[in-house]
Design a protein around this motif. Structure first.
Motif: not given
Length: 164
Positions: A1-2, A5
């Protein structure tokens, strides 16, 4: 996941942690203040009533609201424990202030100022002159610009209808 975010969630969790931590500090300070109560100390309830502590129990406090008038309150209802000087100043009106005394009303402040200001009274009188907000007499003599429109109305006043 980034990681970008996840950043809002991390900030939100951090803010919640800081808020709960400050709330716990306030609760601990209030509990310590209530533990410092002893018979004879002055207190202020969360409702704003000033009283003297007579007896302490586990969860309740017996307060003397007025001489001979006692009331039982929950310990959580005590908003502040006051030192003797502050309690006497508030409840009994004992003034131990070493400064200027504040008057009860503003009239004493204005009387002193008026007595000291005698300089340039002519300018003050001109400023204090009443202003006439009514119509001037010469304004009634001036004929309206719409004289022709008035002649067309054939003598009818405003609001009158042709029907009878």
């Amino acid at each position: 996941m980034n990681p970008v975010t996840l950043l809002p969630f991390i900030v939100l969790i951090g803010a919640m942690f800081l808020m709960t931590r400050s709330a716990k500090k306030k609760q601990a300070a209030a509990a310590q203040m209530r533990d410092e109560m002893q018979p004879g100390t002055g207190v202020r309830t969360i409702g704003g009533m000033y009283a003297t502590v007579k007896e302490l129990h586990d969860d309740t406090v017996l307060l003397e609201v007025a001489p001979g008038v006692h009331a039982i309150y929950a310990k959580n209802a005590i908003g502040a424990v006051l030192d003797d000087a502050e309690y006497n100043r508030i409840v009994h009106g004992d003034d131990e202030l070493d400064g200027a005394v504040v008057p009860d009303d503003a009239s004493s402040l204005t009387e002193h100022v008026e007595a000291d200001t005698d300089v340039d009274t002519d300018a003050d009188d001109a400023d204090d002159a009443k202003i006439d907000l009514g119509k001037k007499a010469e304004a009634d003599d001036v004929e309206p610009k719409d004289a022709k429109a008035d002649e067309k109305s054939e003598g009818k006043a405003d609001g009158e209808a042709d029907a009878k």
